[in-house]
Each structure stands twice: as structure tokens, then as C-alpha cells.
Design an enzyme around this catalytic site. Structure first.
Site, PDB file in Angstrom:
ATOM      1  N   TYR A 143       1.190  -1.127  -0.203  1.00  0.00           N
ATOM      2  CA  TYR A 143      -0.019  -0.275   0.177  1.00  0.00           C
ATOM      3  C   TYR A 143       1.370   0.825   0.010  1.00  0.00           C
ATOM      4  CZ  TYR A 143      -3.711  -3.036   1.403  1.00  0.00           C
ATOM      5  OH  TYR A 143      -4.856  -4.357   1.256  1.00  0.00           O
ATOM      6  N   LYS A 193       3.661 -15.138   2.542  1.00  0.00           N
ATOM      7  CA  LYS A 193       3.806 -16.324   1.038  1.00  0.00           C
ATOM      8  C   LYS A 193       5.467 -16.307   1.086  1.00  0.00           C
ATOM      9  CE  LYS A 193       1.258 -18.166  -1.329  1.00  0.00           C
ATOM     10  NZ  LYS A 193       0.381 -19.823  -1.883  1.00  0.00           N
ATOM     11  N   ASP A 226      -3.150 -18.398   1.848  1.00  0.00           N
ATOM     12  CA  ASP A 226      -4.006 -19.465   1.439  1.00  0.00           C
ATOM     13  C   ASP A 226      -4.126 -20.307   2.702  1.00  0.00           C
ATOM     14  OD1 ASP A 226      -1.406 -20.002   1.295  1.00  0.00           O
ATOM     15  OD2 ASP A 226      -1.582 -20.820  -0.616  1.00  0.00           O
ATOM     16  N   ASP A 250      -4.955  -6.843   6.226  1.00  0.00           N
ATOM     17  CA  ASP A 250      -6.028  -6.026   5.416  1.00  0.00           C
ATOM     18  C   ASP A 250      -7.820  -6.966   5.751  1.00  0.00           C
ATOM     19  OD1 ASP A 250      -7.769  -4.441   5.045  1.00  0.00           O
ATOM     20  OD2 ASP A 250      -6.625  -3.351   2.985  1.00  0.00           O
ATOM     21  N   ASP A 254     -10.517  -8.976   8.225  1.00  0.00           N
ATOM     22  CA  ASP A 254     -11.814  -9.053   7.567  1.00  0.00           C
ATOM     23  C   ASP A 254     -12.360 -10.192   8.349  1.00  0.00           C
ATOM     24  OD1 ASP A 254     -11.862  -5.508   8.002  1.00  0.00           O
ATOM     25  OD2 ASP A 254     -13.418  -5.682   5.521  1.00  0.00           O
TER      26      ASP A 254
END
Ligand code: NAD
Length: 364
Positions: A143, A193, A226, A250, A254
Site C-alpha cells: 500500500y 507467503k 492461503d 487487511d 476482515d
């Protein structure tokens, strides 16, 4: 103790839930003999409408002069035609995080036993509810890395986002995770990852080394993003402290919020390195959800997330643990007594935002 707080309600349901949180804050401080000084300021869409700027100078000045920021939420359909850079969230919340170097987002994911039926997860998979904390790095990664969009010689268009992390950035957020884990079940799961990304390989090494060197009492597990997304719905009870970089956090936080029932119950703290007048961490405290334009102005919003963000503020920026706990227990008792807004009522009769606030106050 004298607490000085900048209150930024924001847009749509922001002012509605803030109107519930302020009396809770006043009440708990009055009972414990502390004094409160607060001022209320426009931010987001309200900043654009009233000052021509999502983060007005006067608002930023008030935040600088305060010990902590109590934030509502910003944005909504009224401003969505503005260019992306001028959108309320991007032009107020991100600059605030950057200005105050709020690099750690701490989001508790607590599914109360009384609310198990509000989770989309089958009750037999979460017999003891869910109790985890997601620690998300907030000022690095994709970001904030260099971005560009270029039209190439052959007419094709190429867009680039860059993911950058430094060892020092990973170390400081690891320290937040260690401190959080020490007050809980002492287990950290690093989500990354590392089979594909260089930054993830660095994260694994730095987090592993830091814990080995400074926190041998903490256990550490690694999991790919994942698989983490799968495990979060298969067996959320396995997580204690989840540590991860900006974008993974992020998304995952959620997912965690939904697993825990409703966004209306989830608060979050954004913490930095700055210390306030009380020798505690300066921070910004807000609900995890947005401005919920679909239910705004109808007395339907769940104020619990905003109220619980007050508890986080008292704990992290003022060290007032007993007062924070009192607020959390008042919310828990209200819900246990069957008093619920529509998002957590499961089809049963619901109360409005204001009545929910009165019920919490009565149990404080
Ligand atoms: P949202 O979180 O506002 O709403 C998603 C769903 O959750 C909606 O159905 C909403 O009614 C429900 N919900 C959220 N909070 C609730 C509460 N307290 N009580 C009951 N139900 C609640 O997400 P969105 O619809 O994607 O975004 C709406 C606006 O909010 C957008 O402009 C977005 O940019 C902004 N937003 C702001 C923040 C922030 O200020 N930190 C965060 C997320 C989204």
C-alpha cells in the site's frame, strides 16, 4: 489522571455510534476519579464538506495536542465520485496513520459465547467461541511502495505496485505481537507467503530471530496466507496472536471479524512509537467497520465496536486496565442479557443504537 482526547466521529453512522461511546467514556472515568477533556472535530466527508479538506488543519492540530484519537469512520456514496486521491478514507485516515507513524494495527477478534449463533461458522466447530488478536503491519508493504501505471510502446498498459519491507519495520511490529501474546496465551502465528515472496522470507527470518532472542517464552508457528484464510473458517479457535504484513492483514482481519459475528462488534487500535503525556503509547482507536451508509440515520447501527474502541484506548494509551475491562464486561453483559442490535439479533427483536447505548451504560 487527566485525559485529553481528540474525537473525530466522521460520516454516516460515525456520529451515531460516537454519541453512544462518549457517555460511556465520561461515565467510566467519572466513577474512577479521572478527568476528561475532549474536543470533537470534522474528518473525512465532513471535513470535505465543512473545510474543503478530508483532514482539516484544525483537526490535525487537535490530534497533535491530544493524548489519543477516538475515531469513528469515514467515507460513503456522497463522496465516491471524487478522484481516488481525494476520497475521504484515503485523504484522511491514511495521512493520519502516516503523520503519527501508526505502524501497528491491533484488532481483537472475540466471539462471545452468547453470540456463537451470529457467526457463519458451525457452532460445533467453535464450542468455546473465538478469541484471537490480529496484528497487522500498517505503514509498509504494497500500500505504501512505489506505484506506477505506464502505457507501453505496443499500446499495452502496465501497472506496478511494489512491496517493500525493512528488517527494522518487521522487528518493531514483532515486538508489539510479543507484548500482546505475553498478556494472552503466548502463541504467535506468522502469516506470510514465504514460498513465493522475498519479503515473506525476510519476515520469517526476522520474526524467528527476534522471538528466539527476546521472547523464548513465546511459541511461534508459520502459515501461508492461503492456508490461513482456510484455517480461519475451519478452526478459528486455534489462533491466539496472528501477525502479518499490511495487505494480508487487511484481508485476514476482515475475515476474522466476520467469523466473530459482526463488524459492529469489532474495535481496533492503531499504535505507533510516539509516547503521550502519560508515558503511554499514542494511538488511534476506531471500529473495524466502515460508515455503513445502508443503515445510517435509522438508529440501527451497533455501537459496541465504537464503545469497545474506547476500552482499547483506555488500556493502550492510558494504562487504565480496570476501566477498559469494566467497559468490555458491560458490553458482554448487555449482549448476554439478550439486548442486541439487528446485526447480532439473529432475527429476534432488536433494539436501536440509542437503546443499546443506554443498556450498556446501565451495566457499567
Ligand atoms: P461497512 O463496514 O461500512 O459496511 C459493511 C456491512 O457491515 C454493511 O452491511 C453495514 O451495514 C454493516 N456494518 C458495518 N458496521 C456496522 C455496525 N456498526 N452496525 C451494524 N452493521 C454494521 O463497509 P462498506 O459498505 O464497504 O463501506 C462503506 C463506506 O465506509 C465506504 O465509503 C468505505 O470506504 C468506508 N470505510 C471506512 C472505514 C474507516 O473509516 N476506517 C473502513 C472501512 C470502510
Amino acid at each position: 489522571m487527566h485525559l485529553k482526547i481528540a474525537i473525530l466521529p466522521g460520516d454516516y453512522i460515525g456520529p451515531e455510534v460516537m454519541a453512544v461511546a462518549i457517555p460511556v467514556l465520561e461515565n467510566v472515568l467519572k466513577k474512577s476519579g479521572h478527568t476528561l477533556e475532549y474536543s470533537v472535530h470534522d474528518v473525512g466527508g465532513a471535513g470535505i464538506d465543512n473545510h474543503g479538506k478530508a483532514l482539516p488543519d484544525s483537526t490535525l492540530e487537535a490530534c497533535r495536542a491530544a493524548d489519543a484519537i477516538l475515531f469513528g469512520s469515514v467515507g460513503g456514496p456522497k463522496w465516491e465520485k471524487l478522484p481516488p486521491k481525494e476520497q475521504p478514507e484515503r485523504a484522511s485516515l491514511l495521512p493520519l496513520r502516516k503523520h503519527f507513524r501508526l505502524f501497528a494495527n491491533v484488532r481483537p477478534g472475540l466471539l462471545l459465547k452468547n453470540l456463537i449463533e451470529t457467526s457463519p461458522i458451525r457452532p460445533d466447530r467453535i464450542p468455546n467461541g473465538v478469541d484471537m488478536v490480529c496484528i497487522r503491519e500498517l505503514t509498509g508493504g504494497l500500500y505504501f511502495g512505489a506505484k506506477s501505471t505506464t502505457t507501453l510502446a505496443d499500446g499495452d498498459i502496465e501497472a506496478i505496485d511494489t512491496m517493500v519491507y525493512r528488517k527494522s519495520e518487521i522487528e518493531r511490529i514483532t515486538d508489539v505481537a510479543i507484548a500482546t501474546a505475553r498478556a494472552r496465551r503466548k502463541h504467535i502465528t506468522l502469516v506470510d507467503k514465504a514460498n513465493v515472496l522475498e519479503t515473506s522470507v525476510l519476515w520469517r527470518k526476522v520474526v524467528g530471530d527476534r522471538i528466539k532472542a527476546t521472547a523464548p517464552d513465546i511459541t511461534l508457528a508459520f502459515i501461508y496466507i492461503d492456508n490461513a484464510a482456510m484455517q480461519m473458517v475451519l478452526k478459528p479457535g486455534q489462533f491466539d496472536v496472528v501477525l502479518t504484513e499490511n495487505m494480508f492483514g487487511d484481508i485476514l482481519s476482515d475475515e476474522m471479524a466476520v467469523v466473530c459475528g459482526s463488524l459492529g462488534m469489532m474495535a481496533s487500535a492503531s499504535l505507533g512509537m510516539d509516547i503521550n503525556r502519560h508515558g503511554k503509547g499514542y494511538g488511534l482507536y476506531e471500529p473495524s467497520g466502515g460508515t455503513a451508509p445502508d443503515i445510517a440515520g435509522q438508529d440501527k447501527a451497533n455501537p459496541c465496536a465504537q464503545v469497545l474502541s474506547v476500552a482499547l484506548m483506555l488500556r493502550h494509551s492510558f494504562g487504565l486496565e480496570a476501566e477498559a475491562k469494566a467497559i468490555e464486561l458491560a458490553v458482554e453483559k448487555t449482549v448476554a442479557d439478550g439486548i442486541r442490535t439487528a446485526d447480532i439479533a439473529g432475527g429476534a427483536k432488536a433494539v436501536g443504537t440509542k437503546a443499546m447505548g443506554q443498556a450498556i451504560l446501565a451495566r457499567l
